[in-house]
Write a protein that holds these residues in place. Structure first.
Motif, mmCIF file in Angstrom:
data_model
loop_
_atom_site.group_PDB
_atom_site.id
_atom_site.type_symbol
_atom_site.label_atom_id
_atom_site.label_comp_id
_atom_site.label_asym_id
_atom_site.label_seq_id
_atom_site.Cartn_x
_atom_site.Cartn_y
_atom_site.Cartn_z
ATOM 1 N N PHE A 661 0.848 -1.184 0.000
ATOM 2 C CA PHE A 661 0.000 0.000 0.000
ATOM 3 C C PHE A 661 0.889 1.241 0.000
ATOM 4 O O PHE A 661 1.732 1.425 0.878
ATOM 5 N N LEU A 668 -3.081 0.422 -3.924
ATOM 6 C CA LEU A 668 -2.953 -0.856 -3.232
ATOM 7 C C LEU A 668 -2.695 -1.953 -4.260
ATOM 8 O O LEU A 668 -3.427 -2.078 -5.248
ATOM 9 N N GLY A 689 -7.090 1.470 -1.371
ATOM 10 C CA GLY A 689 -7.006 1.524 0.085
ATOM 11 C C GLY A 689 -8.272 2.006 0.747
ATOM 12 O O GLY A 689 -8.412 1.893 1.959
#
Length: 1018
Positions: A661, A668, A689
């Motif tokens: 991330f 991500l 995310g």
């Protein structure tokens, strides 16, 4: 006397106008002048020439007709052979699949139709059939049909499962004859869309030859229609597939609705006799027009392919040629007749003049004839004037044509000097020879020396080329054609011919040559392989880089070679891994891709090399291609892909995924195993995310948010376990650990996490704890059983003499004795004690087992038949008994198990209305001999048990009933019998939810039989 003359056909002929001056002196013709006629050879010669010309034209027309028909027959034969080969390959592909299925089932040693149905049905059987037809577009579906004619499985889950084939696809013939091989059915409407379909079927048999069923492959006739449409010859042609009895299966172009054409019976007879025949002329079964037909049998299959072409289509071009030849012949015949008539008139004039001279010798006798001859001569003279005028008109027309023609017309004399040249500037060349105009020397120049030798030898010439440099400096190029001219006596008069100015063409050719050289230099300068094919797929040019890509066949990559020839040469070298065992199919696919595909693709070459190919169609129908060697790139991609696969496989085995991330871009990235853990498709869910938290269990979502907040502040948290909810609703427990990646300033920029699905691990740990508890419980029961067994043996030794002596003493007591009742009570008590000892021995597994192969279903039915009479009417017994494999067991002890479980269930229901369900079914994989088992289940809807009671129910002498309602040994005895048979007991119960006792016993099999009797186990 003055004699005038006129020009007739280039010659001067004496005029007969002076005869007017002697007309008064002409008298009757003398007796000595005989009447003469024009020579008959003129008419005979003209007739012979006309007949010869007609015969030559007729022969030429007939030869052209035979050639057209022969070419059509040859083309039809070759096309039919191609269609035969394509159709046979289509059928053989399906036949090989059926043969493979037959071999597989023959190798499985199935015991009979029932085993065949179990083995062939289900999802695994469907997957097996689906894999068989992968890459075979001609097969629509595969079917497995049992011995009763019912389809039990197919390669398409929703297709044909309710078909009854007992009366179709030769089912009866395959059932009754084991040596038929593959049969082909009549065309049958498809069950899905009604399209015509044929079936290929093979018999499936056991090792000893018993009939199991058939395997059938369906091929839509549309597949053959697409093949025929691709090779269609055009208007007037037809391609058809027939059954051996003359029934039409498919035809392109198609027939109208209601037409049912059939192959001529005479042709079928000839075909059956010869096995094959040359193209024959017959009548089309659809249009009823004359056609030429070629036919071939499809290998050993009862099918025939035919290609037909109508006679009118074959002779369409010949009709035009014949008409042109006939018109030319008629024109020449009329010309011959006209020339003969003119010659005849010329001879008539000569005869009249001769007669006139003879009559002048004797005016007294010739005056009358002379007058008549003069009159006839005047008439002929008038006709001659008309002919001269027509000749002058024709000459003017010839000169006009010569003047405005694209080619110059010339004539030369016997010394090869020009005497006539049409067009402007002709005066500059008159009186000169060609070599004088061109500045050549026949003595020194071999080019002009050979030409002058041809002229001196009076040989015609064509396409003689030379150049002339004019005084203004312009150089022009010419091509000359000429033929010698001879007079009536064969004397050489000179040459006549045409002269074509080729200056523009030669200049254009030079420019084209320079352009070609420039193009060649440009192509050769390209570092990548470059190639051009024309509209007929023949090689036009390629550079050296292209040749280096194919060093094995560099001698075959020459201009004019066809694309298919180059492919076949490359295939013959054995360098194409993709074409192994399917050479012709690979060539057909590659040629079709070359002709139809436009764009870029990767191409595998020999010796592990790869090329990036790009092809584009040009405006003239040709193809320009570019080949780039990408071997190094491909090897790097393969290595990267293999590393990725190894990493993915390692993650899959460890069930350990990872994620990355980016805290700055909030991007991500998940590994493949992470996608599998979350149960989502990588193509449908690009994670971010912000929204992946939707997959976190709501009860754990706040903990995960708090964890991410710590990570963004640069705080590394402790490992965390939380639940996720997959899109399908399944909940999984994941274990997460995190690592923070910081930049040079210590600011966190990335978070790398590992995710492990520990659902099964935690469940296994839970099961391990449960198994540990059960092991302790089992060990306790075993200890109790050993102790109870020892005590039971001792009690049995004590009870045996008590019961025996009591019975002997009872016989000595009279019936009216008061002590007799006491002895009877002693005997009853001893018998009850003996039964109790037997139960204790059964619990302790100390009784010998008399095991044999039994049918558990039959044993359960017999026990339920006895129990139904003893249970209250308020309790309903429902049996659900499936056919199961045999087991090794003691039937008396299993009967005791059933009685104890059903009795226990009835006591749990009590006085109220209830229901007991007794089931027998398979447990595990029925086809796996090592894992299959048989399950006996007894389910009641009584009061159920709590966890404390459920953990103690198999302990001896434990009971929840009153002291006089049971001994507490029923379930203990059941546990001892089941474990002595190598089985286990599973219990599902809850308060007020009833109870389910499941007895799992191993099924009998070759492996288990080899181990001998199962020993008692704790």
């Amino acid at each position: 006397m003055v004699t005038k003359s006129v020009r007739i056909w280039g010659r001067r002929t004496p005029s007969i106008r002076w005869l007017h001056t002697i007309r008064p002196a002409i008298a009757a013709p003398p007796e000595a002048v005989k009447r003469t006629r024009p020579p008959r050879i003129i008419g005979y010669g003209a007739a012979v020439l006309v007949i010869a010309l007609i015969a030559a034209d007729g022969g030429a027309i007939w030869h052209l007709r035979r050639t057209a028909v022969a070419n059509a027959e040859n083309g039809l034969t070759k096309l039919d052979q191609v269609l035969e080969e394509q159709s046979v390959q289509t059928l053989q592909g399906a036949d090989l699949v059926l043969a493979a299925i037959e071999t597989e089932f023959a190798g499985e040693n199935l015991s009979g139709p029932e085993a065949f149905r179990r083995n062939a049905s289900g999802e695994e059987g469907y997957q097996r059939l689906a894999r068989k037809i992968a890459g075979l577009p001609q097969i629509e579906a595969l079917y497995l049909v049992d011995a009763s004619g019912t389809v039990i499985n197919s390669s398409t889950p929703t297709l044909g499962r309710d078909i009854d084939l007992r009366g179709r696809t030769g089912f009866g013939a395959l059932r009754d004859h084991s040596d038929l091989g593959t049969i082909v059915s009549d065309p049958i409407p498809n069950d899905s869309d009604g399209a015509a379909t044929i079936y290929l079927a093979r018999r499936l048999s056991t090792a000893d030859g018993r009939f199991l069923g058939i395997a059938a492959a369906s091929i839509r006739l549309d597949y053959f229609m697409n093949i025929y449409r691709y090779v269609y010859l055009g208007q007037g042609s037809a391609i058809a597939l027939w059954r051996g009895d003359g029934t039409l299966l498919v035809r392109y172009p198609g027939v109208t609705a209601g037409d049912h054409p059939a192959l001529d019976s005479g042709l079928l007879t000839a075909f059956d006799t010869a096995g094959d025949f040359r193209p024959v002329r017959t009548t089309d079964a659809v249009s009823h027009e004359p056609i030429i037909l070629a036919a071939s049998r499809l290998g050993n299959y009862p099918l025939i392919t035919t290609t037909a072409l109508s006679v009118s289509a074959i002779l369409s071009a010949w009709n035009m040629q014949a008409a042109i030849i006939a018109v030319i012949g008629m024109v020449l015949c009329f010309a011959i007749i006209a020339i003969a008539l003119l010659l005849r008139r010329h001879f008539v004039v000569q005869i009249l003049m001769t007669r006139a001279y003879a009559r002048l010798a004797d005016e007294s006798h010739a005056r009358r004839d002379l007058v008549r001859a003069v009159e006839r001569a005047e008439a002929i003279t008038a006709e001659q004037r008309v002919t001269e005028e027509a000749l002058r008109h024709s000459e003017r027309r010839f000169r006009d044509v010569a003047e405005f023609s694209a080619e110059c017309i010339w004539e030369s004399d016997t010394n090869h000097r020009f005497v006539f040249v049409s067009g402007e500037g002709s005066q500059a060349v008159l009186g000169k020879t060609p070599w004088e105009m061109a500045g050549g020397d026949p003595e020194a120049d071999s080019h002009w020396r050979r030409h002058k030798a041809d002229l001196d030898a009076r040989r015609p010439f064509r396409g003689f080329r030379f150049a002339i440099a004019w005084p203004d400096g312009a150089v022009q190029h010419y091509a000359a054609n000429g033929k010698p001219i001879f007079d009536e006596r064969g004397g050489f008069q000179g040459y006549r011919g045409t002269l074509t100015n080729e200056t523009e063409a030669i200049l254009a050719e030079g420019r084209a040559s320079r352009a070609n050289r420039l193009l060649r230099d440009a192509v050769d300068s390209i570092s990548e392989g470059f190639v051009i094919f024309d509209s007929d797929d023949r090689l036009v040019l390629c550079n050296e880089a292209y040749r280096r890509m194919f060093p094995e066949i560099v001698d075959r990559i020459v201009p004019g070679a066809s694309f298919e020839e180059i492919l076949r040469a490359y295939l013959a070298k054995g360098q194409i891994a993709d074409a192994e065992n399917r050479g012709e199919e690979w060539i057909a696919e590659r040629v079709r891709q070359h002709r139809e595909f436009e764009g870029s693709f990767e191409q595998r070459l020999s010796q592990g090399r790869w090329a990036f190919a790009s092809e584009r169609r040009m405006s003239d129908g040709g193809t320009a291609g570019l080949r780039i060697d990408i071997t190094a790139l491909k090897q790097a991609q393969i290595a990267l892909h293999e590393n990725q696969l190894r990493l993915d496989e390692a993650e899959r085995i460890a069930r350990l995924g990872c994620s990355d991330f980016n805290l700055v871009t909030r991007q991500l990235t998940w590994s493949n195993e992470t996608y599998r853990i979350f149960g989502v498709d990588i193509r449908e869910f690009p994670p971010t995310g912000d929204d992946y938290l939707a997959y976190i269990d709501p009860n754990d979502r706040e903990r995960v948010r708090a964890l991410w907040a710590e990570l963004q502040r640069g705080i590394r948290p402790e490992p965390l376990e939380h639940w996720i909810i997959r899109p399908d609703g399944e909940a999984r427990l994941v274990h997460r650990e995190h690592e923070i990646i910081s930049d040079g300033h210590g600011q966190p920029i990335r978070v790398v996490s590992t995710l492990q699905d520990v659902t099964d691990q935690r469940a296994a740990e839970q099961r391990a704890r449960e198994l540990e508890r059960l092991l302790i419980h089992s060990q306790k029961l075993e200890a109790l059983g050993i102790m109870a067994g020892g005590l039971a043996h001792e009690l049995n030794n004590i009870l045996a003499p008590v019961l025996s002596l009591a019975k002997v003493a009872l016989e000595d007591f009279p019936a009216e004795a008061a002590a007799r009742g006491d002895l009877e009570m002693v005997i009853v008590a001893s018998q009850r004690a003996r039964d109790l000892v037997r139960q204790i021995l059964a619990f302790g597994r100390r009784q010998p087992l008399e095991r044999r192969l039994i049918d558990l279903g039959a044993t359960v039915r017999e026990s339920l038949r006895m129990l139904r009479a003893t249970l209250p009417a308020t309790i309903e017994i429902v049996d659900r008994i499936d056919p199961v494999a045999a087991i090794h067991a003691d039937p008396d002890q299993l009967q005791q198990v059933i009685v104890n479980l059903v009795t226990n269930a009835a006591q749990a229901i009590g006085e109220r209305c209830g229901r007991i369900v007794v089931s027998v079914s398979h447990r595990g994989n029925p086809s796996d001999q090592a894992s299959r088992a048989v399950c006996l289940s007894v389910e009641d809807d009584g009061g159920g048990m709590d966890e404390v009671v459920a953990q103690r129910i198999f302990e001896p002498f434990f009971t929840t009933r009153e002291a006089d309602r049971g001994s507490g040994l029923g379930l203990s005895v059941v546990h001892g019998i089941v474990t002595s048979h190598g089985g286990r007991i599973e219990l599902r119960t809850a308060p007020n939810a009833g109870s389910v006792f499941a007895i799992i016993l191993p099924a009998a099999g070759p492996r288990r039989e080899a181990l001998g009797p199962v020993q008692s186990a704790a």
